[in-house]
Write an enzyme that holds these catalytic residues in place. Structure first.
Site, short mmCIF file in Angstrom:
data_model
loop_
_atom_site.label_atom_id
_atom_site.label_comp_id
_atom_site.label_asym_id
_atom_site.label_seq_id
_atom_site.Cartn_x
_atom_site.Cartn_y
_atom_site.Cartn_z
CG ASN A 145 -12.11 -0.56 3.88
OD1 ASN A 145 -12.38 -1.05 4.98
ND2 ASN A 145 -10.97 0.08 3.65
CB VAL A 191 -9.25 1.76 -4.96
CG1 VAL A 191 -8.96 1.14 -6.31
CG2 VAL A 191 -8.25 2.90 -4.66
CG HIS A 207 -6.80 -2.81 3.20
ND1 HIS A 207 -6.11 -1.65 2.97
CD2 HIS A 207 -8.03 -2.64 2.63
CE1 HIS A 207 -6.87 -0.81 2.30
NE2 HIS A 207 -8.05 -1.38 2.08
CG HIS A 249 -8.65 -3.22 -2.22
ND1 HIS A 249 -9.54 -2.51 -2.99
CD2 HIS A 249 -8.46 -2.50 -1.09
CE1 HIS A 249 -9.88 -1.40 -2.34
NE2 HIS A 249 -9.25 -1.37 -1.18
CG ASP A 309 -2.05 1.00 1.09
OD1 ASP A 309 -3.21 0.55 0.97
OD2 ASP A 309 -1.79 2.23 1.10
CB ILE A 310 0.86 4.25 -2.21
CG1 ILE A 310 1.96 5.12 -2.76
CG2 ILE A 310 -0.39 5.06 -1.91
CD1 ILE A 310 1.68 5.62 -4.18
#
Ligand code: AMP
Ligand code: ZN
Length: 113
Positions: free
Chosen positions: A86, A95, A101, A99, A29-30
């Site tokens: 989420n 986004v 996390h 995905h 993750d950025i």
């Protein structure tokens, strides 16, 4: 397709990959929210958890399998980790490409408070 994670899959946006096969990609993750914060995504564009169907059963199982594999590789399988999805606005989804996390590397608070 105007999707950030599809662009990461294509390679037109760079990422720090930690795992890839024909169906699943994982990358850092950025904006990490924990010492280990990795995103695990299907290469198939599925917008949200609500859009998952029975057709995706094997893919969903594989995403969890990749999560276990990465947790071990990152050395957080025994200390512990959190897997989060989420979904939609109130879930905090930003986004709209499904995905998970993978978060770990420090003590997290119980959701029960
Ligand atoms: P969510 O709020 O569940 O939709 O999570 C989206 C996540 O994507 C956030 O944790 C962001 O920090 C992360 N993110 C956004 N852009 C990038 C990027 N270019 N590379 C890696 N992670 C990103
Ligand atoms: Zn996408």
């Amino acid at each position: 397709m105007d999707c950030l994670f599809c662009k990461i899959i294509e390679g037109s946006i760079p990422s720090k990959k930690v795992f890839e096969n024909d169906r699943v990609l994982a990358f850092h993750d950025i904006q990490p929210a924990a010492p280990v914060h990795i995103l695990i995504i299907p290469k198939k564009h599925i917008p949200t958890m609500n859009d998952v169907t029975e057709e995706d059963d094997a893919l969903m199982a594989e995403i969890f399998s990749v999560a276990r594999h990465i947790a071990k590789e990152q050395g957080i399988d025994e200390s512990g980790y959190r897997l989060v999805n989420n979904c939609n606005a109130e879930g905090g989804q930003v986004v709209y490409h499904l995905h998970l996390h993978l978060l770990g590397g420090h003590q997290m608070k119980s959701l029960a408070g």
